[in-house]
Design an enzyme around this catalytic site. Sequence first.
Site, PDB file in Angstrom:
ATOM      1  N   GLU A 152     127.622  23.765 -86.337  1.00 41.48           N
ATOM      2  CA  GLU A 152     129.249  23.194 -85.459  1.00 41.48           C
ATOM      3  C   GLU A 152     128.847  21.639 -85.542  1.00 41.48           C
ATOM      4  OE1 GLU A 152     129.900  27.244 -83.107  1.00 41.48           O
ATOM      5  OE2 GLU A 152     129.395  25.660 -81.851  1.00 41.48           O
ATOM      6  N   ALA A 166     125.971  21.315 -61.887  1.00 42.37           N
ATOM      7  CA  ALA A 166     127.503  22.035 -61.818  1.00 42.37           C
ATOM      8  C   ALA A 166     127.056  23.340 -62.253  1.00 42.37           C
ATOM      9  CB  ALA A 166     128.407  21.227 -62.896  1.00 42.37           C
ATOM     10  N   HIS A 176     153.999  41.092 -89.145  1.00 41.45           N
ATOM     11  CA  HIS A 176     154.175  40.358 -90.297  1.00 41.45           C
ATOM     12  C   HIS A 176     155.007  39.350 -89.954  1.00 41.45           C
ATOM     13  CE1 HIS A 176     154.313  38.955 -94.557  1.00 41.45           C
ATOM     14  NE2 HIS A 176     155.728  38.858 -94.393  1.00 41.45           N
ATOM     15  N   GLY A 182     121.701  26.564 -88.412  1.00 40.39           N
ATOM     16  CA  GLY A 182     122.072  27.758 -87.613  1.00 40.39           C
ATOM     17  C   GLY A 182     123.492  27.481 -86.839  1.00 40.39           C
ATOM     18  N   SER A 212     118.281  29.866 -71.703  1.00 41.82           N
ATOM     19  CA  SER A 212     117.323  29.299 -72.726  1.00 41.82           C
ATOM     20  C   SER A 212     117.707  27.858 -72.908  1.00 41.82           C
ATOM     21  CB  SER A 212     117.693  29.910 -73.952  1.00 41.82           C
ATOM     22  OG  SER A 212     118.869  29.677 -74.535  1.00 41.82           O
TER      23      SER A 212
HETATM   24  P1  NAD Z   1     119.659  29.334 -84.993  1.00 38.83           P
HETATM   25  O1  NAD Z   1     118.461  30.420 -84.858  1.00 38.83           O
HETATM   26  O2  NAD Z   1     121.019  29.830 -84.958  1.00 38.83           O
HETATM   27  O3  NAD Z   1     119.584  28.494 -86.205  1.00 38.83           O
HETATM   28  C1  NAD Z   1     118.392  27.523 -86.232  1.00 38.83           C
HETATM   29  C2  NAD Z   1     117.725  27.320 -87.781  1.00 38.83           C
HETATM   30  O4  NAD Z   1     116.805  26.501 -87.977  1.00 38.83           O
HETATM   31  C3  NAD Z   1     117.579  28.354 -88.876  1.00 38.83           C
HETATM   32  O5  NAD Z   1     118.415  28.673 -89.642  1.00 38.83           O
HETATM   33  C4  NAD Z   1     116.053  28.324 -88.941  1.00 38.83           C
HETATM   34  O6  NAD Z   1     115.569  28.903 -90.322  1.00 38.83           O
HETATM   35  C5  NAD Z   1     115.997  26.746 -89.170  1.00 38.83           C
HETATM   36  N1  NAD Z   1     114.799  26.197 -88.934  1.00 38.83           N
HETATM   37  C6  NAD Z   1     113.496  26.770 -88.212  1.00 38.83           C
HETATM   38  N2  NAD Z   1     112.592  25.782 -88.357  1.00 38.83           N
HETATM   39  C7  NAD Z   1     113.043  24.794 -89.216  1.00 38.83           C
HETATM   40  C8  NAD Z   1     112.177  23.654 -89.734  1.00 38.83           C
HETATM   41  N3  NAD Z   1     110.938  23.405 -89.548  1.00 38.83           N
HETATM   42  N4  NAD Z   1     113.111  22.957 -90.792  1.00 38.83           N
HETATM   43  C9  NAD Z   1     114.470  23.194 -91.047  1.00 38.83           C
HETATM   44  N5  NAD Z   1     114.784  24.359 -90.483  1.00 38.83           N
HETATM   45  C10 NAD Z   1     114.327  24.983 -89.576  1.00 38.83           C
HETATM   46  O7  NAD Z   1     119.448  28.199 -83.575  1.00 38.83           O
HETATM   47  P2  NAD Z   1     120.607  27.149 -83.386  1.00 38.83           P
HETATM   48  O8  NAD Z   1     121.499  26.729 -84.192  1.00 38.83           O
HETATM   49  O9  NAD Z   1     119.713  26.137 -82.583  1.00 38.83           O
HETATM   50  O10 NAD Z   1     121.371  27.946 -81.996  1.00 38.83           O
HETATM   51  C11 NAD Z   1     120.582  28.315 -80.865  1.00 38.83           C
HETATM   52  C12 NAD Z   1     121.111  29.686 -80.298  1.00 38.83           C
HETATM   53  O11 NAD Z   1     122.553  29.339 -79.813  1.00 38.83           O
HETATM   54  C13 NAD Z   1     121.511  30.686 -81.304  1.00 38.83           C
HETATM   55  O12 NAD Z   1     120.663  31.829 -81.137  1.00 38.83           O
HETATM   56  C14 NAD Z   1     123.012  30.758 -81.201  1.00 38.83           C
HETATM   57  O13 NAD Z   1     123.313  32.298 -81.016  1.00 38.83           O
HETATM   58  C15 NAD Z   1     123.551  30.234 -79.952  1.00 38.83           C
HETATM   59  N6  NAD Z   1     124.695  29.307 -80.232  1.00 38.83           N
HETATM   60  C16 NAD Z   1     125.808  30.102 -80.391  1.00 38.83           C
HETATM   61  C17 NAD Z   1     127.025  29.517 -80.628  1.00 38.83           C
HETATM   62  C18 NAD Z   1     128.209  30.307 -80.874  1.00 38.83           C
HETATM   63  O14 NAD Z   1     128.131  31.578 -80.600  1.00 38.83           O
HETATM   64  N7  NAD Z   1     129.231  29.725 -81.518  1.00 38.83           N
HETATM   65  C19 NAD Z   1     127.011  28.120 -80.944  1.00 38.83           C
HETATM   66  C20 NAD Z   1     125.752  27.335 -80.816  1.00 38.83           C
HETATM   67  C21 NAD Z   1     124.725  27.905 -80.521  1.00 38.83           C
END
Ligand code: NAD
Length: 462
Positions: free
Chosen positions: A188, A38, A441, A183, A146
């Site tokens: 989420e 898709a 408001h 992250g 990615s």
């Molecule tokens: P992220 O980079 O936001 O967070 C990854 C986290 O994993 C970091 O806090 C990091 O310190 C931690 N980490 C790394 N190695 C680790 C380990 N060995 N043990 C424990 N913690 C560890 O990545 P994500 O949450 O996987 O998201 C990926 C991408 O997808 C991000 O770049 C984000 O911008 C995007 N995304 C965006 C949204 C949104 O816009 N709402 C939602 C989901 C994903």
Amino acid sequence: MAQQHDLIIIGAGPGGYVAAIRAAQLGLNVACVEEAPALGGTCLRVGCIPSKALLESSELYAQARHELAAHGIVVENVRLDLPAMMRRKDQVVTMLTKGVAALLRKNNVTHYAGHGRLAGAHRVVVTGSQGETELQAEHILIATGSRSADLPGVVVDGDRIGTSTEALAFSSVPEHLVVIGAGYIGLEMAAVWSRLGAKVTVLEYLDRILPGMDSELAAEAQKLFAKSGIEFRLSSRVTAARVEGEGCVVECAGAEPIRCSRVLLAVGRVPNTEGLGLESVGIQTDAKGCIPVNEHFATSAPGVYAIGDVIGGAMLAHKAEEEGIACVEHLVTGYGHVNYDAIPAVVYTMPEIASVGKTEDQLKEAGTPYRKGVFPFRGNGRARALGHVDGFVKMLAHAETDRILGVHIIGPRAGDLIAEAAAAIEFGASSEDVARTSHAHPTLAEAMKEAALAVDQRAIHV
Ligand code: NAD
């Protein structure tokens, strides 16, 4: 005989399909190659959209269980029908991916189903169910996105130990979900499954959650999520995770192993460049695996461009869209740029978290003189009526020019409120400009005006 086009785009995610439509509007004959069944990319199929559908549904479930009584609404025997919730999510996704296909048809973009690979200058070979098709074009745009990053020692089995793709489709509520990484994705998904009844433990390598976001915002978020029942273990370096018996075991350096029922690995994402034929045009990826580009998204190979997650930076759908549009507009008109300071970021938890521009940490580090205005939602009438008073709006403005440098929000509908701040930054507005703008408001947006007033110490409702 190769199929001739002006522009071939590899990847139909938000970066690729939006660039395809814009290029077609500008008069180019466009091909868009996509290997997934898709259109819409990770965002539509297994990312932003299905997660938002589940966040919405799980929030309604949590409200029915815990909040409606305060509104005088008595709902008894609230029960979760997880298969129905998942079906609704799937329907939302299907409708949107079909919508993308319809938009491409409407704009006369030719969709090739299959894996696209560069095959020398100006050539792309698509391998699909019908065999190979050769395409030729003056310009080629790589928008391949990615995929989830691996973590050494963590054996993803696509079932009990999985990535966000699996966590968006669990067939039952896990008893105990361990999330690796605090992250965007980790938080989420932690919110969804915790609201649906799972015990959730988030393991984070750093001593804070949401690295990169404003630290005051992240600290408030952690406090509120912990209050909602999510357990955080910071400074936890996960060294291994495996399926053992009926459950899983997660090992962290210097701590007792954790036994749980499921594991979500969410430690970031890596660019998709494998099998792309980059070597055929002499493109080399950088240390992070990204494709290097110049300010017009041109790679080192003539006629080859790249945008979105595959070039690094914030991995956000709307950032990819802006880049796609700027890239094709520059190709056709000679103009097109992206203002990275005005690209918002949103985490769709409850409360939502949203940011645009510089964080306070960045301003301190750069030695930029700034003034700060903070307004808490508990002073906002609409937030009171909604019953969601946690959080605040924080505005950062240059101490001398008053130009808005950053806005950071945690609170109800922060993801929608941040649009005003992004527009203000794009227009080079001052905090005084926002403070003097009439805000209806009672609305949550009044919190933005009050934060702007607070920059000059003249907020009304504090
Ligand atoms: P992220 O980079 O936001 O967070 C990854 C986290 O994993 C970091 O806090 C990091 O310190 C931690 N980490 C790394 N190695 C680790 C380990 N060995 N043990 C424990 N913690 C560890 O990545 P994500 O949450 O996987 O998201 C990926 C991408 O997808 C991000 O770049 C984000 O911008 C995007 N995304 C965006 C949204 C949104 O816009 N709402 C939602 C989901 C994903």
